[in-house]
Write a protein that holds these residues in place. Structure first.
Motif, PDB file in Angstrom:
ATOM      1  N   ILE A  14      49.537  23.169   1.196  1.00  0.00           N
ATOM      2  CA  ILE A  14      50.363  21.961   1.084  1.00  0.00           C
ATOM      3  C   ILE A  14      50.244  21.162   2.378  1.00  0.00           C
ATOM      4  O   ILE A  14      50.426  21.696   3.464  1.00  0.00           O
ATOM      5  N   LEU A  15      49.939  19.882   2.234  1.00  0.00           N
ATOM      6  CA  LEU A  15      49.898  18.987   3.389  1.00  0.00           C
ATOM      7  C   LEU A  15      51.278  18.991   4.053  1.00  0.00           C
ATOM      8  O   LEU A  15      52.293  18.966   3.378  1.00  0.00           O
ATOM      9  N   PRO A  17      53.321  16.752   6.320  1.00  0.00           N
ATOM     10  CA  PRO A  17      53.388  15.449   6.995  1.00  0.00           C
ATOM     11  C   PRO A  17      54.114  15.517   8.340  1.00  0.00           C
ATOM     12  O   PRO A  17      53.735  14.827   9.282  1.00  0.00           O
ATOM     13  N   LYS A  41      60.720  26.157   9.323  1.00  0.00           N
ATOM     14  CA  LYS A  41      62.163  26.254   9.546  1.00  0.00           C
ATOM     15  C   LYS A  41      62.528  27.670   9.965  1.00  0.00           C
ATOM     16  O   LYS A  41      61.924  28.638   9.481  1.00  0.00           O
ATOM     17  N   ASN A  69      61.644  26.970  -1.119  1.00  0.00           N
ATOM     18  CA  ASN A  69      61.221  26.630  -2.474  1.00  0.00           C
ATOM     19  C   ASN A  69      59.817  27.185  -2.644  1.00  0.00           C
ATOM     20  O   ASN A  69      58.869  26.695  -2.042  1.00  0.00           O
ATOM     21  N   VAL A  71      57.549  26.859  -4.586  1.00  0.00           N
ATOM     22  CA  VAL A  71      56.487  25.945  -5.014  1.00  0.00           C
ATOM     23  C   VAL A  71      55.743  25.385  -3.798  1.00  0.00           C
ATOM     24  O   VAL A  71      54.539  25.160  -3.841  1.00  0.00           O
ATOM     25  N   ILE A  72      56.471  25.160  -2.712  1.00  0.00           N
ATOM     26  CA  ILE A  72      55.865  24.489  -1.557  1.00  0.00           C
ATOM     27  C   ILE A  72      55.973  25.285  -0.261  1.00  0.00           C
ATOM     28  O   ILE A  72      55.364  24.916   0.735  1.00  0.00           O
TER      29      ILE A  72
ATOM     30  N   LEU B  56      68.392  20.939   4.023  1.00  0.00           N
ATOM     31  CA  LEU B  56      67.539  22.043   3.574  1.00  0.00           C
ATOM     32  C   LEU B  56      66.268  21.497   2.937  1.00  0.00           C
ATOM     33  O   LEU B  56      65.212  21.598   3.523  1.00  0.00           O
ATOM     34  N   ARG B  57      66.361  20.932   1.729  1.00  0.00           N
ATOM     35  CA  ARG B  57      65.273  20.203   1.065  1.00  0.00           C
ATOM     36  C   ARG B  57      65.951  19.224   0.125  1.00  0.00           C
ATOM     37  O   ARG B  57      67.044  19.496  -0.366  1.00  0.00           O
ATOM     38  N   GLU B  93      63.999  21.341  -8.287  1.00  0.00           N
ATOM     39  CA  GLU B  93      64.620  22.461  -7.574  1.00  0.00           C
ATOM     40  C   GLU B  93      65.281  23.446  -8.543  1.00  0.00           C
ATOM     41  O   GLU B  93      65.354  24.636  -8.254  1.00  0.00           O
ATOM     42  N   GLY B  99      56.830  21.899 -10.225  1.00  0.00           N
ATOM     43  CA  GLY B  99      56.380  21.177  -9.044  1.00  0.00           C
ATOM     44  C   GLY B  99      57.505  20.916  -8.062  1.00  0.00           C
ATOM     45  O   GLY B  99      58.609  21.452  -8.196  1.00  0.00           O
ATOM     46  N   ALA B 100      57.213  20.090  -7.065  1.00  0.00           N
ATOM     47  CA  ALA B 100      58.201  19.776  -6.029  1.00  0.00           C
ATOM     48  C   ALA B 100      57.793  18.480  -5.348  1.00  0.00           C
ATOM     49  O   ALA B 100      56.668  18.009  -5.502  1.00  0.00           O
ATOM     50  N   MET B 101      58.744  17.916  -4.585  1.00  0.00           N
ATOM     51  CA  MET B 101      58.455  16.714  -3.825  1.00  0.00           C
ATOM     52  C   MET B 101      58.451  17.039  -2.338  1.00  0.00           C
ATOM     53  O   MET B 101      59.346  17.725  -1.838  1.00  0.00           O
ATOM     54  N   ILE B 102      57.426  16.544  -1.637  1.00  0.00           N
ATOM     55  CA  ILE B 102      57.424  16.657  -0.177  1.00  0.00           C
ATOM     56  C   ILE B 102      57.381  15.246   0.419  1.00  0.00           C
ATOM     57  O   ILE B 102      57.341  14.261  -0.318  1.00  0.00           O
ATOM     58  N   LYS B 103      57.396  15.161   1.751  1.00  0.00           N
ATOM     59  CA  LYS B 103      57.407  13.846   2.403  1.00  0.00           C
ATOM     60  C   LYS B 103      56.191  13.020   1.999  1.00  0.00           C
ATOM     61  O   LYS B 103      55.119  13.559   1.760  1.00  0.00           O
ATOM     62  N   ALA B 105      52.888  10.999   2.108  1.00  0.00           N
ATOM     63  CA  ALA B 105      51.715  11.342   2.916  1.00  0.00           C
ATOM     64  C   ALA B 105      51.585  10.425   4.128  1.00  0.00           C
ATOM     65  O   ALA B 105      51.054  10.832   5.154  1.00  0.00           O
ATOM     66  N   ARG B 107      54.152   9.293   5.708  1.00  0.00           N
ATOM     67  CA  ARG B 107      55.287   9.711   6.535  1.00  0.00           C
ATOM     68  C   ARG B 107      56.349   8.646   6.723  1.00  0.00           C
ATOM     69  O   ARG B 107      57.228   8.785   7.557  1.00  0.00           O
ATOM     70  N   GLN B 145      56.348  12.490  -2.544  1.00  0.00           N
ATOM     71  CA  GLN B 145      55.003  12.985  -2.849  1.00  0.00           C
ATOM     72  C   GLN B 145      55.084  14.183  -3.788  1.00  0.00           C
ATOM     73  O   GLN B 145      55.494  15.277  -3.374  1.00  0.00           O
ATOM     74  N   VAL B 147      53.949  17.314  -5.683  1.00  0.00           N
ATOM     75  CA  VAL B 147      52.929  18.342  -5.526  1.00  0.00           C
ATOM     76  C   VAL B 147      53.186  19.485  -6.512  1.00  0.00           C
ATOM     77  O   VAL B 147      54.330  19.765  -6.877  1.00  0.00           O
TER      78      VAL B 147
END
Lengths: 83, 241
Positions: A14-15, A17, A41, A69, A71-72, B56-57, B93, B99-103, B105, B107, B145, B147
């Motif tokens: 996973i990238l 950022p 973390k 999580n 997944v990531i 947390l997320r 979640e 899947g999931a969301m991250i920051k 790309a 930023r 994002q 993923v």
């Protein structure tokens, strides 16, 4: 009270950022020679009573349920520190 | 038809979602994160914002709110659920969606009018659209994002569960992000579960439901866009059908 430390990192594929942003800022401040940065973390959990195997099993479940999580992220370490 | 909209601490877009339900012809019902009660609504919207401060997320703590226990069971039983932005993150979640969301790309937080192609018009929330239709709704996020692992992505594609895909034509954006605003895998803006009752997307259809207050529609004028209303009229129709 024993303290259990949980380390969570973004999965290698996973990238990351945030890590990328830190890596880009380092040379601007003159910190050269750092090839890459990944940011994770660290959780510090104070346990009531003894950190028995049973307690640790519960914490492992908490780490993979709420603290990360799957997944990531990966829980890369869960260790007991001396009180 | 009663459509519930859940408010968590830190939710921002619950009022707009309630208004979208009203403008579509439904009866909006406010639901509270701390209540273990869905008030017998016929469908639920999880709106955008920064629930629990995104601590947390994004969406992680909200996923365990008392109302979510009831909602997850009801969604598995077929209740139509729409997650917008933070709501999409919450659905991931809770594993109602994969899947999931991250920051992003690049930023940065990004806010713009975003064209989306409707890839699946058979879900509870998209029947009022034509397949292949391009709609234009606002997008505004930092953790947008999408993923998932390759196996999950292949499954989503094979089963036609990509509902909205980012396409070019947005108002502005960083270089390299003209079509896909955040680096999402396969340009995915929104997906559905196997049954088609649970849909999540990052952009904000509830901000494009009333002329004068929507996104700019090229060729038609400023703030004229109402392309988002179709999600809310779709669910009302699917409930009657």
């Amino acid at each position: 009270m024993p303290r259990v430390v949980v380390h969570v990192m973004p999965k290698p594929e996973i990238l990351d950022p945030q890590g990328k942003a830190v890596a880009a800022a380092l040379p601007r401040l003159g910190f050269e020679g750092i090839a890459s940065v990944r940011q994770g973390k660290r959780f510090e959990l104070e346990v009531e009573g003894e950190a028995t195997e049973e307690v640790l099993a519960t914490l492992r479940e908490a780490a993979s349920t709420l603290l990360s999580n799957p997944v990531i992220e990966d829980v890369v370490a869960l260790e007991v520190e001396d009180a | 038809m009663r459509i519930g909209v859940v408010t968590f601490p830190g939710t921002l877009d619950d009022r707009d979602a309630l208004r979208a339900v009203r403008l579509a012809g439904g009866e909006p019902v406010s639901l509270w994160h701390g209540d273990d009660d869905l008030q017998a609504v016929d469908a639920v919207v999880l709106p955008g914002g920064f629930s629990y401060g995104d601590y947390l997320r994004a969406g992680a703590i909200s996923g365990f709110a008392p109302v979510m226990g009831k909602l997850v069971d009801a969604a598995k039983g077929g209740l139509p659920v729409l997650g917008i932005c933070n709501g999409f993150q919450i659905l991931c979640e809770t594993h109602l969606l994969p899947g999931a969301m991250i920051k992003n790309a690049h930023r940065s937080f990004l806010c713009r009018d975003q064209p989306l192609r409707i890839e699946n018009n058979r879900t509870a929330w998209t029947t009022e659209y034509a397949e292949g239709q391009v709609i234009r709704v606002p997008l505004k996020n930092q953790d947008g994002q999408y993923v998932a692992d390759d196996r999950t992505l292949a499954q989503l594609e094979d089963e036609g569960r990509v509902v909205f895909r980012y396409v070019a034509g947005a108002t502005h954006g960083p270089a390299g992000f003209e079509a896909n605003p955040n680096g999402s895998r396969h340009d995915i803006a929104g997906i559905t579960n196997e049954a088609g009752n649970v849909v999540g997307l990052m952009p904000h259809p509830e901000h494009a439901v009333e002329a004068g207050f929507g996104p700019d529609q090229p060729g038609e004028g400023t703030r004229t866009g109402t392309d988002g209303l179709g999600l809310f009229t779709s669910v009302l129709r699917s409930l009657v059908a």
